[in-house]
Design an enzyme around this catalytic site. Structure first.
Site, short mmCIF file in Angstrom:
data_model
loop_
_atom_site.label_atom_id
_atom_site.label_comp_id
_atom_site.label_asym_id
_atom_site.label_seq_id
_atom_site.Cartn_x
_atom_site.Cartn_y
_atom_site.Cartn_z
N ARG A 23 47.58 25.71 37.93
CA ARG A 23 47.67 25.95 39.20
C ARG A 23 48.85 25.67 39.98
O ARG A 23 49.17 26.43 41.07
CB ARG A 23 46.39 24.82 40.11
CG ARG A 23 46.59 25.09 41.52
CD ARG A 23 45.37 24.00 42.28
NE ARG A 23 45.54 22.93 41.72
CZ ARG A 23 46.40 21.77 42.36
NH1 ARG A 23 47.21 22.02 43.01
NH2 ARG A 23 46.10 20.57 41.87
N TYR A 38 45.06 48.70 53.49
CA TYR A 38 43.85 48.48 52.62
C TYR A 38 43.01 47.47 53.69
O TYR A 38 43.40 46.57 54.31
CB TYR A 38 44.21 47.46 51.50
CG TYR A 38 43.31 47.04 51.01
CD1 TYR A 38 42.00 47.53 50.59
CD2 TYR A 38 43.17 45.38 50.61
CE1 TYR A 38 40.86 47.00 49.99
CE2 TYR A 38 41.86 44.66 50.09
CZ TYR A 38 40.97 45.57 49.74
OH TYR A 38 40.02 45.00 49.14
N ASP A 43 52.84 46.23 50.45
CA ASP A 43 51.64 46.24 49.39
C ASP A 43 52.09 47.38 48.54
O ASP A 43 51.99 48.72 49.24
CB ASP A 43 50.56 46.29 50.02
CG ASP A 43 49.33 46.38 49.27
OD1 ASP A 43 49.36 46.79 48.02
OD2 ASP A 43 48.14 46.05 49.56
N LYS A 73 44.76 46.88 39.96
CA LYS A 73 44.79 48.19 39.81
C LYS A 73 45.44 48.87 38.67
O LYS A 73 45.37 48.66 37.59
CB LYS A 73 45.10 48.69 41.29
CG LYS A 73 44.40 48.19 42.44
CD LYS A 73 42.89 48.48 42.38
CE LYS A 73 42.25 47.88 43.68
NZ LYS A 73 42.31 46.67 44.16
N1 PLP Z 1 45.85 46.10 48.31
C1 PLP Z 1 45.34 47.33 48.16
C2 PLP Z 1 45.99 48.48 48.55
C3 PLP Z 1 43.98 47.53 47.42
O1 PLP Z 1 43.65 48.64 47.58
C4 PLP Z 1 43.37 46.14 47.19
C5 PLP Z 1 41.99 46.23 46.50
O2 PLP Z 1 41.27 47.36 46.65
C6 PLP Z 1 43.96 44.92 47.50
C7 PLP Z 1 45.26 45.03 48.04
C8 PLP Z 1 43.32 43.82 47.15
O3 PLP Z 1 43.28 43.53 45.87
P1 PLP Z 1 41.94 42.66 44.99
O4 PLP Z 1 40.93 43.33 44.93
O5 PLP Z 1 42.99 42.62 43.79
O6 PLP Z 1 42.17 41.32 45.64
#
Ligand code: PLP
Length: 382
Positions: free
Chosen positions: A48, A102, A174, A199
């Site tokens: 952790r 997102y 992001d 991803k």
């Molecule tokens: N950021 C983007 C652009 C995403 O497409 C996603 C999930 O689809 C996330 C963050 C969140 O990631 P996680 O599903 O791994 O928690």
């Protein structure tokens, strides 16, 4: 050897390897211990604490890929986002967030921040002026997403970073959609680069993970909060992620090439109303994307012409799967209005331009001719 000078695939394959001194194996060993020697408060390893050998070493690969001093691996993209936000925001602070992003991130902000008395503003658009207009005296963080999910809007990374620096505001991005293969925001002055490693890092639709990269100073702040929140990733999965990341350069470059071909082809089809892809000259921020991206990425969205049902279309596809996540080496599609952005109100979806028929297309490594044939046969069934 300077890590910056290593080729991209060399970084993917080798940086952050743990040398197996004992048996001379070709790959990093997995250290599954959940308890390590503890004789001195300054030396403490614990899962952790984000510093087991596998976590610590994989973070070096992420940092090398994102051109930052250091990085951390998380249990999911949302763990990465939430731990990062909470490290820089406390009650009474304000965050400026890009409006097109997102759905899970906007949801987190809207549902959790009011409970914590953290103020937030979603920008009206994604122009630098929109960010400037949203800044308040107590703004501590500006968060952007470019290319954004699912409309592939492009934000001027350098301009936002410059604006924030002039006001002493920390910036985060992001970078999931581009991946470090196609975009390095640290080169344009962004402080914190986060990824849903579920991803492109994972790339095979079998890992849930996250990552944040930044300077030692900023990452220490994140570490201090993260060790209390506890969103680290198990070492077995960290090891799998290392294995996946070795081919990230190869995968993402091929997927990016395929996406460009598919976007151009789709744009020319009679059954298509609109294609959203930053690598198309018709994209309003094509020139900006060219300037700040090394490749245009492997995500695109499109709308079928009126009268063609997007749900029936998805069901009729045989090779391309309708799938929740994205960025695997297999091509997938998703209807954001019915899935990832379903929690947003119709009004908010209308404002940001997510139509009911929009289809997000994550382009994989398959032969483009097979992808085109699949789309054609699906349309012919409608
Ligand atoms: N950021 C983007 C652009 C995403 O497409 C996603 C999930 O689809 C996330 C963050 C969140 O990631 P996680 O599903 O791994 O928690």
């Amino acid at each position: 050897m300077s890590k910056k000078k290593l080729g991209l695939n060399t970084i993917c394959a080798h940086v952050g390897e743990i040398k197996d001194e004992q048996f001379k194996g070709a790959v990093s060993p997995i250290y599954l211990a959940s308890s390590y020697e503890f004789l001195d408060v300054d030396v403490k390893r614990y899962p952790r604490y984000f510093n087991t050998p596998n976590q610590e070493y994989l973070a070096k690969k992420v940092a090398a890929l994102e051109h930052t001093e250091t990085a951390m691996i998380f249990g999911s993209g949302m763990a990465a986002i939430s731990h990062m936000f909470l490290a820089f925001l406390k009650a009474g602070d304000h965050i400026v967030v890009q409006n097109t992003l997102y759905g899970g991130t906007s949801n987190f902000i809207q549902e959790e921040f009011p409970k914590l008395n953290i103020d937030f503003t979603f920008t009206d658009g994604y122009d630098v002026k929109d960010f400037e207009n949203a800044i308040k005296p107590n703004t501590k963080l500006i968060h952007i997403e470019t290319p954004s999910n699912p409309l592939l809007t492009i934000t001027n990374i350098e301009a936002v970073a410059k604006l924030a620096r002039s006001k002493n505001i920390v910036t985060s991005i992001d970078n999931t959609f581009a991946s470090p293969i196609n975009q390095n925001p640290a080169d344009f002055g962004i402080d914190l680069i986060m990824h849903s490693a579920t991803k492109y890092f994972g790339g095979h639709s079998d890992i849930c993970a996250g990552a944040v990269a930044g300077s030692k100073e900023h990452m220490e702040k994140i570490w201090n909060v993260s060790k209390n929140l506890g969103g680290s990733l198990s070492d077995l999965t960290v090891w799998m992620l290392e294995r996946s990341m070795k081919t990230m350069g190869l995968r993402v470059k091929k997927q990016t090439k395929n996406a460009r071909k598919m976007a151009k082809w789709l744009e020319a089809q009679k059954f298509i109303k609109k294609v959203y892809y930053p690598g198309l000259k018709s994209h309003p921020q094509y020139e900006l994307a060219k300037k700040q991206m090394k490749g245009f990425g492997a995500m695109l969205s499109f709308e079928l012409v009126d009268g063609l049902d997007s749900v029936k279309f998805q069901k009729a596809l045989k090779l391309i799967k309708a799938s929740m996540s994205l960025a695997g080496l297999e091509s997938t599609v998703l209807n954001p209005a019915k899935t990832s952005h379903a929690l947003l109100s119709q009004e908010k979806r209308d404002i940001i331009g997510i139509s009911d028929g929009l289809i997000r297309f994550s382009v994989g490594i398959e032969a483009p001719s097979d992808l085109k044939a699949d789309i054609e046969q699906a349309v012919n069934q409608l």
